[in-house]
Design an enzyme around this catalytic site. Structure first.
Site, PDB file in Angstrom:
ATOM      1  N   LYS A 125       0.880  -1.118  -0.048  1.00  0.00           N
ATOM      2  CA  LYS A 125      -0.060  -0.008   0.129  1.00  0.00           C
ATOM      3  C   LYS A 125       0.754   1.177   0.037  1.00  0.00           C
ATOM      4  O   LYS A 125       0.419   2.411  -0.600  1.00  0.00           O
ATOM      5  CB  LYS A 125      -0.988   0.163   1.242  1.00  0.00           C
ATOM      6  N   GLU A 143      -9.472   6.779   4.026  1.00  0.00           N
ATOM      7  CA  GLU A 143     -10.257   5.948   4.731  1.00  0.00           C
ATOM      8  C   GLU A 143      -9.555   4.653   5.031  1.00  0.00           C
ATOM      9  O   GLU A 143      -8.433   4.479   4.747  1.00  0.00           O
ATOM     10  CB  GLU A 143     -11.419   5.379   3.917  1.00  0.00           C
ATOM     11  N   SER A 196       1.584  -9.987  -0.825  1.00  0.00           N
ATOM     12  CA  SER A 196       1.058  -8.682  -0.873  1.00  0.00           C
ATOM     13  C   SER A 196       1.568  -7.837   0.325  1.00  0.00           C
ATOM     14  O   SER A 196       1.960  -6.510   0.463  1.00  0.00           O
ATOM     15  CB  SER A 196      -0.105  -8.098  -1.020  1.00  0.00           C
TER      16      SER A 196
HETATM   17  C1  LIG Z   1      -4.890  -3.990   1.868  1.00  0.00           C
HETATM   18  C2  LIG Z   1      -4.250  -5.151   1.435  1.00  0.00           C
HETATM   19  C3  LIG Z   1      -4.954  -6.068   0.324  1.00  0.00           C
HETATM   20  C4  LIG Z   1      -6.268  -5.890  -0.341  1.00  0.00           C
HETATM   21  O1  LIG Z   1      -6.121  -4.833  -0.999  1.00  0.00           O
HETATM   22  P1  LIG Z   1      -5.919  -4.701  -2.637  1.00  0.00           P
HETATM   23  O2  LIG Z   1      -6.294  -3.310  -3.162  1.00  0.00           O
HETATM   24  O3  LIG Z   1      -6.753  -5.616  -3.382  1.00  0.00           O
HETATM   25  O4  LIG Z   1      -4.493  -5.117  -3.005  1.00  0.00           O
HETATM   26  C5  LIG Z   1      -4.325  -7.343   0.155  1.00  0.00           C
HETATM   27  N1  LIG Z   1      -3.151  -7.380   0.813  1.00  0.00           N
HETATM   28  C6  LIG Z   1      -2.865  -6.593   2.082  1.00  0.00           C
HETATM   29  C7  LIG Z   1      -1.448  -7.047   2.582  1.00  0.00           C
HETATM   30  C8  LIG Z   1      -3.547  -5.431   2.093  1.00  0.00           C
HETATM   31  O5  LIG Z   1      -2.774  -4.611   3.411  1.00  0.00           O
END
Ligand SMILES: *Cc1c(COP(=O)(O)O)cnc(C)c1O
Length: 401
Positions: free
Chosen positions: A94, A116, A383
């Site tokens: 993010k 948000e 992610s």
């Molecule tokens: C917020 C988040 C997501 C989901 O959001 P996307 O916009 O779909 O990427 C996925 N993995 C992590 C670690 C997150 O913090």
């Protein structure tokens, strides 16, 4: 032909086919126009790009590695690589978007940022970017989420942000988005709204995608260097859709590369028990865009459930909706239990504890490998890291810490 066209979306109206657009109060249209124009100018501006990539390198710690997962590869007879967004500063992807939009706000001469947050991940990333760039930061968060995510509330405050509790509706993410939009309508002269995923009104889906595309651009270079060819399949979890579109988009023209997104299957298939928009959702308009929405027959948006807060949202980014309809990408659901199994699998086999969100991409791996040949190259986006989720996993599994 279709692939070449795909790269040029959205169109001038911010549409991906019938998805996307700008379903917002009239008063926000000038601000969205202003952001669109400023953003288009930054794309051609080498000083903006230089500032962005310098911060990604020197502050976030990019490029993130592409790690060969030896034991998973052995087990599934495929070549499995992990794109390590968990190793970014703040522990997830993010921050890429938060820094990009923070720089854009400076360019727009807006000194105040609002955002948000649900689980608090986007709030922490935004508060971090604001501390770094010297911007004032107000984060909207449902009071129910504040209660569940106290450490992240404290982190945001440590970073100098003000966290504003939202007590309307279910006191969760969608209510925080509504409140942030309301603030923005009132303070649009002084304030930029940093949306946290590839959704909302145009130009956010495009802009967030472009800032996150650093993931896929790096992965493409890295895999070509390691394997001398493109991967066969990319796999990522899909909440709003930003980490997945960031990985997928630089491969959009490579029609031999398949995309699979894992959505939150939660604890059942009834509406309210999951966040599988492509399985249980229908065409609708929600929070500024047209997309798939989990709604009842009156168009009322339904509650959602997922073990991972980051995937727990009733709609999904419009580019994913378009890719799903055109069959460029495929989306499958991953239940809470499968995700937990995925978290254990990656932790034990590779020594990497993934975020519960990312664990959804691992959880569907046994099913996904069946769609490929022996020796296929698969890249999974990790992610984020799982430290934030350790207590929740223990609770879920009935372990007392
Ligand atoms: C917020 C988040 C997501 C989901 O959001 P996307 O916009 O779909 O990427 C996925 N993995 C992590 C670690 C997150 O913090």
């Amino acid at each position: 032909m279709a692939a070449a066209r795909a790269v040029n979306l959205p169109d001038a109206a911010g549409r991906f086919g019938r998805y996307g657009g700008r379903y917002v109060p009239e008063t926000l249209i000038p601000a969205l126009d202003e952001i669109t124009a400023a953003y288009q100018a930054t794309k051609r501006d080498p000083t903006f790009k230089k500032a962005f990539f310098e911060l990604l390198h020197d502050y976030v710690g990019r490029p993130t590695p592409l790690t060969y997962a030896a034991k998973l590869s052995d087990r599934y007879k495929r070549k499995i690589y992990l794109k390590r967004e968990d190793l970014n500063h703040t522990g997830a992807h993010k921050i890429n978007n938060a820094i990009g939009q923070g720089l854009l706000a400076l360019r727009l001469k807006k000194k105040r940022i609002i955002a948000e947050t649900g689980a608090g991940q986007h709030g922490v990333a935004t508060a971090t970017a604001c501390a770094l760039l010297g911007l004032k930061c107000h984060i909207y968060m449902g009071t129910e989420d504040m209660r569940r995510q106290q450490p992240n509330v404290f982190r945001m405050r440590l970073l100098g942000a003000e966290v504003i509790g939202v007590t309307s509706g279910t006191c969760t993410l969608k209510d925080a988005v509504n409140e942030a939009l309301r603030d923005w309508v009132t303070n649009v002269e002084s304030t930029h709204y940093i949306l946290g995923s590839a959704l909302g009104p145009h130009p956010f889906p495009m802009m967030v995608r472009d800032f996150q595309s650093v993931i896929g651009r790096e992965a493409r270079k890295q895999i070509l260097k390691k394997e001398g060819r493109l991967p066969d399949l990319l796999l990522a979890c899909v909440g709003g859709g930003s980490n997945s579109i960031g990985l997928f988009h630089p491969f959009l023209r490579d029609t031999s590369v398949r995309f699979i997104g894992a959505e939150a299957g939660g604890r059942g298939s009834a509406l309210g028990e999951h966040a599988a928009r492509f399985d249980g959702g229908t065409f609708g308009v929600f929070q500024g865009m047209a997309s798939y929405v989990l709604q009842n027959t009156d168009g009322q948006v339904m509650g959602t459930h997922s073990v991972s807060a980051g995937l727990d949202y009733a709609s999904v980014g419009p580019e994913h909706a378009w890719m799903r309809d055109t069959k460029r990408a495929e989306y499958i659901r991953c239940s809470d239990d499968q995700a937990l199994a995925g978290l254990h699998l990656l932790s034990e086999s590779e020594g990497i504890i993934p975020a519960l969100e990312s664990a959804h991409a691992i959880g569907v791996l046994p099913e996904v490998v069946k769609k490929t040949q022996n020796g296929a190259i698969i890249i999974i986006n990790v992610s984020g890291r799982g430290d934030k989720d350790v207590a929740e996993v223990a609770r879920f599994e009935g372990v007392k810490l």
